[in-house]
Design a protein around this motif. Structure first.
Motif, PDB file in Angstrom:
ATOM      1  N   PHE A  96       0.932  -1.476  -0.167  1.00 12.15           N
ATOM      2  CA  PHE A  96      -0.152   0.243   0.002  1.00 12.15           C
ATOM      3  C   PHE A  96       0.906   1.225  -0.128  1.00 12.15           C
ATOM      4  CE2 PHE A  96       0.548  -2.364   4.203  1.00 12.15           C
ATOM      5  CZ  PHE A  96       1.035  -0.663   4.866  1.00 12.15           C
ATOM      6  N   CYS A  97       0.764   2.752   0.046  1.00 14.90           N
ATOM      7  CA  CYS A  97       0.651   3.334  -0.083  1.00 14.90           C
ATOM      8  C   CYS A  97       1.936   4.026  -1.063  1.00 14.90           C
ATOM      9  CB  CYS A  97       1.727   3.936   0.987  1.00 14.90           C
ATOM     10  SG  CYS A  97       0.764   4.136   2.748  1.00 14.90           S
ATOM     11  N   PRO A  98       1.500   3.339  -2.600  1.00 10.35           N
ATOM     12  CA  PRO A  98       2.463   3.894  -3.195  1.00 10.35           C
ATOM     13  C   PRO A  98       2.277   5.145  -4.183  1.00 10.35           C
ATOM     14  CG  PRO A  98       0.009   4.327  -4.139  1.00 10.35           C
ATOM     15  CD  PRO A  98      -0.257   3.533  -2.958  1.00 10.35           C
ATOM     16  N   THR A  99       3.159   5.953  -4.493  1.00 10.53           N
ATOM     17  CA  THR A  99       4.494   6.765  -4.796  1.00 10.53           C
ATOM     18  C   THR A  99       4.931   6.608  -5.634  1.00 10.53           C
ATOM     19  OG1 THR A  99       3.760   7.698  -2.113  1.00 10.53           O
ATOM     20  CG2 THR A  99       4.914   9.438  -3.372  1.00 10.53           C
ATOM     21  N   ILE A 100       5.046   7.657  -6.776  1.00  7.19           N
ATOM     22  CA  ILE A 100       5.709   7.609  -8.194  1.00  7.19           C
ATOM     23  C   ILE A 100       6.490   8.649  -7.805  1.00  7.19           C
ATOM     24  CG2 ILE A 100       4.217   8.892 -10.008  1.00  7.19           C
ATOM     25  CD1 ILE A 100       5.732   5.866 -11.350  1.00  7.19           C
ATOM     26  N   ALA A 101       8.153   8.644  -7.555  1.00  8.43           N
ATOM     27  CA  ALA A 101       8.200  10.545  -7.842  1.00  8.43           C
ATOM     28  C   ALA A 101       8.384  11.303  -9.525  1.00  8.43           C
ATOM     29  CB  ALA A 101      10.285   9.767  -7.559  1.00  8.43           C
ATOM     30  N   ARG A 102       8.929  12.168  -9.253  1.00  7.06           N
ATOM     31  CA  ARG A 102       8.720  13.332 -10.249  1.00  7.06           C
ATOM     32  C   ARG A 102       9.560  12.581 -11.756  1.00  7.06           C
ATOM     33  NH1 ARG A 102       9.757  18.491  -7.647  1.00  7.06           N
ATOM     34  NH2 ARG A 102       7.443  18.546  -6.230  1.00  7.06           N
ATOM     35  N   ASP A 103       9.998  11.407 -11.738  1.00 10.47           N
ATOM     36  CA  ASP A 103      11.537  11.400 -12.649  1.00 10.47           C
ATOM     37  C   ASP A 103      10.188   9.778 -12.913  1.00 10.47           C
ATOM     38  OD1 ASP A 103      11.122   8.822 -11.779  1.00 10.47           O
ATOM     39  OD2 ASP A 103      13.570   8.618 -11.396  1.00 10.47           O
ATOM     40  N   GLY A 104       9.281   9.720 -13.103  1.00  5.36           N
ATOM     41  CA  GLY A 104       8.025   9.087 -13.111  1.00  5.36           C
ATOM     42  C   GLY A 104       8.254   7.584 -13.708  1.00  5.36           C
ATOM     43  N   HIS A 105       9.235   7.590 -12.547  1.00  6.70           N
ATOM     44  CA  HIS A 105       9.799   5.549 -12.353  1.00  6.70           C
ATOM     45  C   HIS A 105       9.376   5.317 -12.013  1.00  6.70           C
ATOM     46  CE1 HIS A 105      10.098   5.080 -17.313  1.00  6.70           C
ATOM     47  NE2 HIS A 105      10.428   6.539 -17.258  1.00  6.70           N
ATOM     48  N   THR A 106      10.579   5.923 -10.614  1.00  7.14           N
ATOM     49  CA  THR A 106      11.230   5.382  -9.241  1.00  7.14           C
ATOM     50  C   THR A 106       9.318   5.381  -8.743  1.00  7.14           C
ATOM     51  OG1 THR A 106      12.959   6.264  -9.599  1.00  7.14           O
ATOM     52  CG2 THR A 106      12.704   5.718  -7.237  1.00  7.14           C
ATOM     53  N   PHE A 107       9.493   4.494  -7.833  1.00  6.29           N
ATOM     54  CA  PHE A 107       8.292   3.859  -7.609  1.00  6.29           C
ATOM     55  C   PHE A 107       8.386   3.145  -6.393  1.00  6.29           C
ATOM     56  CE2 PHE A 107       4.333   1.514  -6.497  1.00  6.29           C
ATOM     57  CZ  PHE A 107       3.280   2.162  -6.911  1.00  6.29           C
ATOM     58  N   TYR A 108       7.876   3.819  -5.078  1.00  2.00           N
ATOM     59  CA  TYR A 108       8.028   3.164  -3.667  1.00  2.00           C
ATOM     60  C   TYR A 108       6.492   3.397  -3.170  1.00  2.00           C
ATOM     61  CZ  TYR A 108      11.597   6.564  -3.543  1.00  2.00           C
ATOM     62  OH  TYR A 108      12.763   7.394  -4.012  1.00  2.00           O
ATOM     63  N   PHE A 109       6.854   2.470  -2.307  1.00  4.29           N
ATOM     64  CA  PHE A 109       5.091   1.941  -0.964  1.00  4.29           C
ATOM     65  C   PHE A 109       5.757   1.063  -0.220  1.00  4.29           C
ATOM     66  CE2 PHE A 109       7.215  -2.106  -3.627  1.00  4.29           C
ATOM     67  CZ  PHE A 109       6.723  -2.766  -2.694  1.00  4.29           C
ATOM     68  N   VAL A 110       4.487   0.400   0.939  1.00  2.85           N
ATOM     69  CA  VAL A 110       4.919   0.248   1.997  1.00  2.85           C
ATOM     70  C   VAL A 110       4.290  -1.398   2.017  1.00  2.85           C
ATOM     71  CG1 VAL A 110       4.160   0.469   3.884  1.00  2.85           C
ATOM     72  CG2 VAL A 110       5.217   2.440   2.925  1.00  2.85           C
ATOM     73  N   SER A 111       4.670  -1.837   2.216  1.00  2.00           N
ATOM     74  CA  SER A 111       4.849  -3.628   2.274  1.00  2.00           C
ATOM     75  C   SER A 111       5.284  -4.694   3.689  1.00  2.00           C
ATOM     76  CB  SER A 111       5.278  -4.432   1.766  1.00  2.00           C
ATOM     77  OG  SER A 111       5.215  -5.191   1.611  1.00  2.00           O
ATOM     78  N   ASN A 112       4.025  -5.209   4.131  1.00  2.00           N
ATOM     79  CA  ASN A 112       4.873  -5.845   5.404  1.00  2.00           C
ATOM     80  C   ASN A 112       4.939  -7.169   5.120  1.00  2.00           C
ATOM     81  OD1 ASN A 112       2.232  -6.713   4.822  1.00  2.00           O
ATOM     82  ND2 ASN A 112       1.189  -6.580   7.023  1.00  2.00           N
ATOM     83  N   ARG A 113       5.584  -7.848   4.048  1.00  2.79           N
ATOM     84  CA  ARG A 113       6.085  -8.716   3.450  1.00  2.79           C
ATOM     85  C   ARG A 113       7.495  -9.083   4.545  1.00  2.79           C
ATOM     86  NH1 ARG A 113       7.207  -7.386  -2.539  1.00  2.79           N
ATOM     87  NH2 ARG A 113       5.174  -6.292  -2.634  1.00  2.79           N
ATOM     88  N   PRO A 114       7.846 -10.389   4.765  1.00  4.55           N
ATOM     89  CA  PRO A 114       8.447 -11.222   5.463  1.00  4.55           C
ATOM     90  C   PRO A 114       9.857 -10.547   5.692  1.00  4.55           C
ATOM     91  CG  PRO A 114       7.639 -12.803   4.394  1.00  4.55           C
ATOM     92  CD  PRO A 114       6.750 -11.471   3.890  1.00  4.55           C
ATOM     93  N   ASP A 115      10.290  -9.859   4.456  1.00  2.00           N
ATOM     94  CA  ASP A 115      11.769  -9.676   4.606  1.00  2.00           C
ATOM     95  C   ASP A 115      12.571  -8.615   5.428  1.00  2.00           C
ATOM     96  OD1 ASP A 115      10.540  -8.386   2.642  1.00  2.00           O
ATOM     97  OD2 ASP A 115      12.614  -8.012   0.607  1.00  2.00           O
ATOM     98  N   GLY A 116      10.876  -7.707   5.668  1.00  2.00           N
ATOM     99  CA  GLY A 116      11.706  -6.554   6.589  1.00  2.00           C
ATOM    100  C   GLY A 116      12.115  -5.870   7.795  1.00  2.00           C
ATOM    101  N   CYS A 117      12.129  -5.425   8.474  1.00  2.00           N
ATOM    102  CA  CYS A 117      12.857  -4.335   9.532  1.00  2.00           C
ATOM    103  C   CYS A 117      11.504  -4.715  10.366  1.00  2.00           C
ATOM    104  CB  CYS A 117      13.600  -3.647   8.928  1.00  2.00           C
ATOM    105  SG  CYS A 117      14.904  -3.089   7.879  1.00  2.00           S
ATOM    106  N   GLY A 118      10.613  -5.030  10.550  1.00  2.00           N
ATOM    107  CA  GLY A 118       9.813  -5.028  11.246  1.00  2.00           C
ATOM    108  C   GLY A 118       8.173  -5.274  10.836  1.00  2.00           C
ATOM    109  N   GLY A 119       7.532  -3.771  11.211  1.00  2.00           N
ATOM    110  CA  GLY A 119       6.207  -3.634  10.934  1.00  2.00           C
ATOM    111  C   GLY A 119       6.002  -3.650   9.825  1.00  2.00           C
TER     112      GLY A 119
END
Length: 163
Positions: free
Chosen positions: A35-58
Motif C-alpha cells: 500500500f501507500c504507492p508514490t511515484i517520484a517526479r522522474d515518473g519511474h522511481t516507485f515507492y510503496f509500503v509492505s509488511n512482507r516477511p523480509d522487512g525490518c519489523g512492521g
C-alpha cells in the motif's frame, strides 16, 4: 494477490475520464499487504509500503523502478536505517537542492519526539526524513519543527477532518 494490493488507473489526457483500475500485480503486489504507492517526479522511481516477511519489523518502505513497458523491477527494501521495528508509511520523495533527494515519511519507531514507555517496541507516529547519497538513503531523522508530543499523523487527520 493477498492482503491489500496496489492498483492503477490511467487516462489518455487530463480531459478524458479515468479508466478501470488494474491490479499492478507481482512483483509489487505480494501475498502480504502492499500500500501507500508514490511515484517520484522522474515518473519511474516507485515507492510503496509492505509488511512482507523480509522487512525490518512492521510495515516497511520499498522502492522499485517502473519500466517503460509498465512492468516493475524487483522491489528492494530501503533497509533498517530508514525502516524500523515500528510501522513506516506514506513515503514522499522530494528533490532538494541543498541535500539531494530526500524521502519524507511517517514512522511509529521508538525514539521519536515524545518519550516512549520503558521497553516499548513502537512509539507515537512522527514525521521523519532520510537523505539519499549516491542512491542510498541514510539514517532516518525527525523533521525539525513539525513533530510534537501528540501523535502527529493522527492529530493531522483530526485537524483535517480525515479518518
Amino acid at each position: 494477490m493477498g492482503g491489500i494490493d496496489i492498483w492503477v488507473s490511467t487516462r489518455q489526457s487530463v480531459d478524458e475520464p479515468w479508466g478501470e483500475p488494474v491490479n499492478v500485480g507481482a512483483p509489487v503486489n505480494s501475498a502480504s499487504n502492499d500500500f501507500c504507492p508514490t511515484i517520484a517526479r522522474d515518473g519511474h522511481t516507485f515507492y510503496f509500503v509492505s509488511n512482507r516477511p523480509d522487512g525490518c519489523g512492521g510495515d516497511d518502505i520499498y522502492v522499485t523502478r517502473r519500466r517503460d513497458d509498465n512492468g516493475f523491477d524487483e522491489p528492494k527494501n530501503l533497509g533498517c536505517q530508514v525502516n524500523s521495528a515500528g510501522n513506516e508509511a506514506s513515503p514522499f520523495p522530494l528533490p532538494e537542492a541543498a541535500s539531494g533527494p530526500v524521502l519524507y515519511f511517517s514512522s511509529t519507531r521508538v525514539g521519536g519526539y515524545a518519550p516512549d514507555a520503558p521497553g516499548a517496541f513502537t512509539g507515537d507516529a512522527d514525521i521523519y526524513m532520510s537523505e539519499s547519497h549516491g542512491g542510498v538513503f541514510g539514517p532516518a531523522t525527525l523533521v525539525p519543527g513539525v513533530n510534537n508530543a501528540f501523535d502527529v499523523v493522527d492529530r493531522a487527520l483530526d485537524l483535517s477532518g480525515g479518518s
